[in-house]
Enzyme design. Structure first.
Site, PDB file in Angstrom:
ATOM      1  N   LYS A  61      -1.019  70.587  95.696  1.00  0.00           N
ATOM      2  CA  LYS A  61      -0.750  72.028  95.833  1.00  0.00           C
ATOM      3  C   LYS A  61      -1.879  72.711  96.598  1.00  0.00           C
ATOM      4  O   LYS A  61      -1.642  73.514  97.500  1.00  0.00           O
ATOM      5  CB  LYS A  61      -0.620  72.638  94.436  1.00  0.00           C
ATOM      6  N   ASN A  62      -3.119  72.382  96.251  1.00  0.00           N
ATOM      7  CA  ASN A  62      -4.260  73.076  96.845  1.00  0.00           C
ATOM      8  C   ASN A  62      -4.532  72.662  98.295  1.00  0.00           C
ATOM      9  O   ASN A  62      -5.363  73.273  98.958  1.00  0.00           O
ATOM     10  CB  ASN A  62      -5.518  72.878  95.999  1.00  0.00           C
ATOM     11  N   ASP A  79     -15.870  88.130  98.033  1.00  0.00           N
ATOM     12  CA  ASP A  79     -16.895  88.718  98.905  1.00  0.00           C
ATOM     13  C   ASP A  79     -17.355  87.777 100.013  1.00  0.00           C
ATOM     14  O   ASP A  79     -17.653  88.207 101.131  1.00  0.00           O
ATOM     15  CB  ASP A  79     -18.095  89.187  98.057  1.00  0.00           C
ATOM     16  N   LEU A  80     -17.393  86.483  99.725  1.00  0.00           N
ATOM     17  CA  LEU A  80     -17.902  85.545 100.735  1.00  0.00           C
ATOM     18  C   LEU A  80     -16.911  85.359 101.890  1.00  0.00           C
ATOM     19  O   LEU A  80     -17.310  85.157 103.032  1.00  0.00           O
ATOM     20  CB  LEU A  80     -18.239  84.196 100.093  1.00  0.00           C
ATOM     21  N   ASP A  95     -11.360  71.734  87.682  1.00  0.00           N
ATOM     22  CA  ASP A  95      -9.925  71.695  87.398  1.00  0.00           C
ATOM     23  C   ASP A  95      -9.535  70.532  86.478  1.00  0.00           C
ATOM     24  O   ASP A  95      -8.371  70.401  86.107  1.00  0.00           O
ATOM     25  CB  ASP A  95      -9.123  71.614  88.709  1.00  0.00           C
ATOM     26  N   ARG A 147     -14.072  85.781  89.833  1.00  0.00           N
ATOM     27  CA  ARG A 147     -13.523  85.218  91.067  1.00  0.00           C
ATOM     28  C   ARG A 147     -13.417  86.206  92.226  1.00  0.00           C
ATOM     29  O   ARG A 147     -12.324  86.534  92.684  1.00  0.00           O
ATOM     30  CB  ARG A 147     -12.163  84.565  90.796  1.00  0.00           C
ATOM     31  N   PRO A 148     -14.519  86.685  92.720  1.00  0.00           N
ATOM     32  CA  PRO A 148     -14.476  87.623  93.857  1.00  0.00           C
ATOM     33  C   PRO A 148     -14.151  86.914  95.176  1.00  0.00           C
ATOM     34  O   PRO A 148     -14.085  85.689  95.230  1.00  0.00           O
ATOM     35  CB  PRO A 148     -15.900  88.180  93.887  1.00  0.00           C
ATOM     36  N   ARG A 152       3.058  76.498  87.841  1.00  0.00           N
ATOM     37  CA  ARG A 152       2.419  76.928  89.087  1.00  0.00           C
ATOM     38  C   ARG A 152       1.910  75.733  89.875  1.00  0.00           C
ATOM     39  O   ARG A 152       1.839  75.790  91.102  1.00  0.00           O
ATOM     40  CB  ARG A 152       1.215  77.835  88.782  1.00  0.00           C
ATOM     41  N   ILE A 189     -18.911  76.082  87.454  1.00  0.00           N
ATOM     42  CA  ILE A 189     -18.218  76.733  88.582  1.00  0.00           C
ATOM     43  C   ILE A 189     -17.672  78.106  88.204  1.00  0.00           C
ATOM     44  O   ILE A 189     -17.849  79.066  88.935  1.00  0.00           O
ATOM     45  CB  ILE A 189     -17.073  75.841  89.130  1.00  0.00           C
ATOM     46  N   CYS A 244      -8.836  87.869  86.572  1.00  0.00           N
ATOM     47  CA  CYS A 244      -8.191  86.569  86.475  1.00  0.00           C
ATOM     48  C   CYS A 244      -8.693  85.933  85.192  1.00  0.00           C
ATOM     49  O   CYS A 244      -9.833  86.158  84.804  1.00  0.00           O
ATOM     50  CB  CYS A 244      -8.581  85.746  87.692  1.00  0.00           C
ATOM     51  N   ARG A 270      -3.844  83.848  93.338  1.00  0.00           N
ATOM     52  CA  ARG A 270      -5.063  84.243  94.015  1.00  0.00           C
ATOM     53  C   ARG A 270      -5.195  83.637  95.397  1.00  0.00           C
ATOM     54  O   ARG A 270      -5.772  84.234  96.307  1.00  0.00           O
ATOM     55  CB  ARG A 270      -6.212  83.743  93.140  1.00  0.00           C
TER      56      ARG A 270
END
Ligand code: UD1
Length: 422
Positions: A22-23, A127-128, A310, A124-125, A402, A332, A119, A95
């Protein structure tokens, strides 16, 4: 809302095939926004996040074909972008919708993407992602809960970007933008996850010039124009790891096919340490024999090639069955131990101390009603239920839907007593 009814106590036995990742499929679908030609993707898992991404691309006015079942290829064609927006309703449920930001600004010069918001597994921003695109010349503001990004006249330009922190989708977003930008981009402190490598492989097929994939420094020579491509998505390493853990926790004997064992070396090493016998002799295949009585082992989640965050919840389920104490350290994400309290309700002995979970085993778990809080937490609860005495009802299965393709069918074919009720 669907639930799983699971009666524990069965050893898993047999052969099971892993689905596509999925990822890896999500960024590959987003990459289709970079070209006006067709991108054809094989081995895309039919999970809810993929249909969400399909809806998002359709909202952007791409033509998206996701055949319902089997291995029919996903086809995406974005002749032009007439609606460069990721609305809140879609971003809220996934997300990873933020993955369209880079491609949209790079291709159409404009993007409006909802901020992901809170979340379950920490802040979990993004910004980067934003900072890197700004370095490539984008003007970015946030208003009314949306990120609005505009490329300068002449489009995004290459830049030297050093990520302050390793981010998987951040690396992917900027890699896609850089592939289409003008000039050279150097990305430092990149994520080395196999999904980043898979995306780079697709981009290269589309005409991008990329070097250093799989290392911390990636160099991209902007192509200005990208074309269509056909690509097969890599196997899902987290599903693979989850199946290995399922075999280990039930003391089972399972052959896992269509996998890439090299992508879960850290998981194999850790589960071997707990006593599981894992053989990767046959290409693309893992044979797992559970030990019957797992040994405890401490684990710390890390970026790839370390032990994946995960897989933390699934590992915690196994640790409840180990003969002794295992310390699990999550580095993480903040707040990624929501499954621990549910496992405790099943009888597990878990103490949370900040980023560490101290799991004392072996615990005799008993079935009860538990609530899934996020995708991987649900997988951990399913594993715990496989060894619990009696019946466990896992509620809010939409989280597991999901990211896991027909997990209940796969597990029941291996002998688990699991069924879905609506
Ligand atoms: C991806 C995976 C997810 C996995 C995670 C970590 C996808 C679709 N999802 O998520 O399954 O759990 O990698 O392996 O591939 N961060 C910032 N600022 C940013 C971006 C990230 O501070 O702009 C922080 C996050 O809050 C987190 C850490 O960096 O603490 C890593 O997050 P990141 O690698 O970005 O996770 P995702 O790409 O969202």
């Amino acid at each position: 809302m669907d639930k799983f009814l699971i009666t524990g106590g069965r050893r898993l036995e047999g052969t099971v095939a892993v689905s596509g990742a999925k990822n890896a499929a999500l960024p590959a679908m987003a990459a289709a926004l970079l070209t006006d030609q067709t991108v054809m993707l094989h081995n895309v898992p039919r999970v809810r996040d993929i249909s969400t991404m399909g809806r998002l691309l359709a909202h952007i006015q791409a033509e998206v074909e996701i055949p319902a079942a089997g291995d029919g290829a996903v086809r995406i064609r974005t002749e032009k972008i007439s609606h460069a927006e990721a609305p809140y309703d879609l971003v809220r449920t996934m997300r990873a919708s933020v993955l369209v930001l880079g491609p949209l600004v790079a291709r159409s010069g404009y993007a409006r993407v909802s901020l992901p918001g809170g979340c379950a597994i920490g802040a979990r921003p993004v910004d980067l992602h934003i900072k890197a695109l700004e370095q490539m010349g984008a003007q970015i503001g946030t208003e009314h809960g949306y990120i609005e990004a505009r490329a300068p006249a002449g489009g995004l330009r290459g830049a030297h970007i050093v990520f302050e922190k390793i981010t998987v989708t951040g690396t992917e977003n900027v890699l896609m933008a850089a592939a289409l930008a003008s000039g050279k981009t150097v990305l430092e402190n990149c994520a080395r996850e196999p999904e980043v490598g898979d995306l780079a492989e697709l981009l290269v097929k589309m005409g991008a010039r990329i070097e250093g994939v799989g290392t911390a420094t990636i160099r991209v020579e902007g192509a200005g124009h990208l074309g269509g491509a056909e690509h097969t998505v890599i196997p899902d390493r987290i599903e693979t790891g989850t199946l290995v853990a399922a075999a280990a926790i039930t003391g089972g004997n399972v052959r896992i096919t269509r996998a890439e064992p090299a992508h879960i070396a850290a998981v194999i090493a850790k589960l071997s340490e707990t006593g599981a016998a894992i053989d990767t002799f046959e290409p693309g295949t893992l044979c797992v024999q559970g030990s019957g009585q797992p040994a405890p082992a401490d684990v710390t989640t890390q970026e790839y090639p370390g032990f994946p965050t995960d897989m933390q919840a699934q590992y915690m389920a196994l640790a409840t069955q180990a003969d002794g104490t295992s310390v699990i350290t999550e580095t993480i994400f903040e707040n990624r131990f929501l499954h621990a309290s549910e496992m405790a309700r099943m009888g597990a002995d878990i103490a949370i101390e900040g980023r560490r979970a101290v799991v004392r085993g072996p615990s005799r778990l008993t079935g009860t009603a538990v609530m899934a809080s996020d995708l991987r937490a649900s997988a951990g609860l399913v594993l715990a239920a496989l060894v619990a005495k009696g019946e466990t009802v896992v509620d809010r299965v939409y989280h597991i839907d999901r990211g896991y393709e027909r997990i209940e069918e796969k597990l029941s074919r291996l002998g688990a007593q699991i069924r879905r009720i609506s």
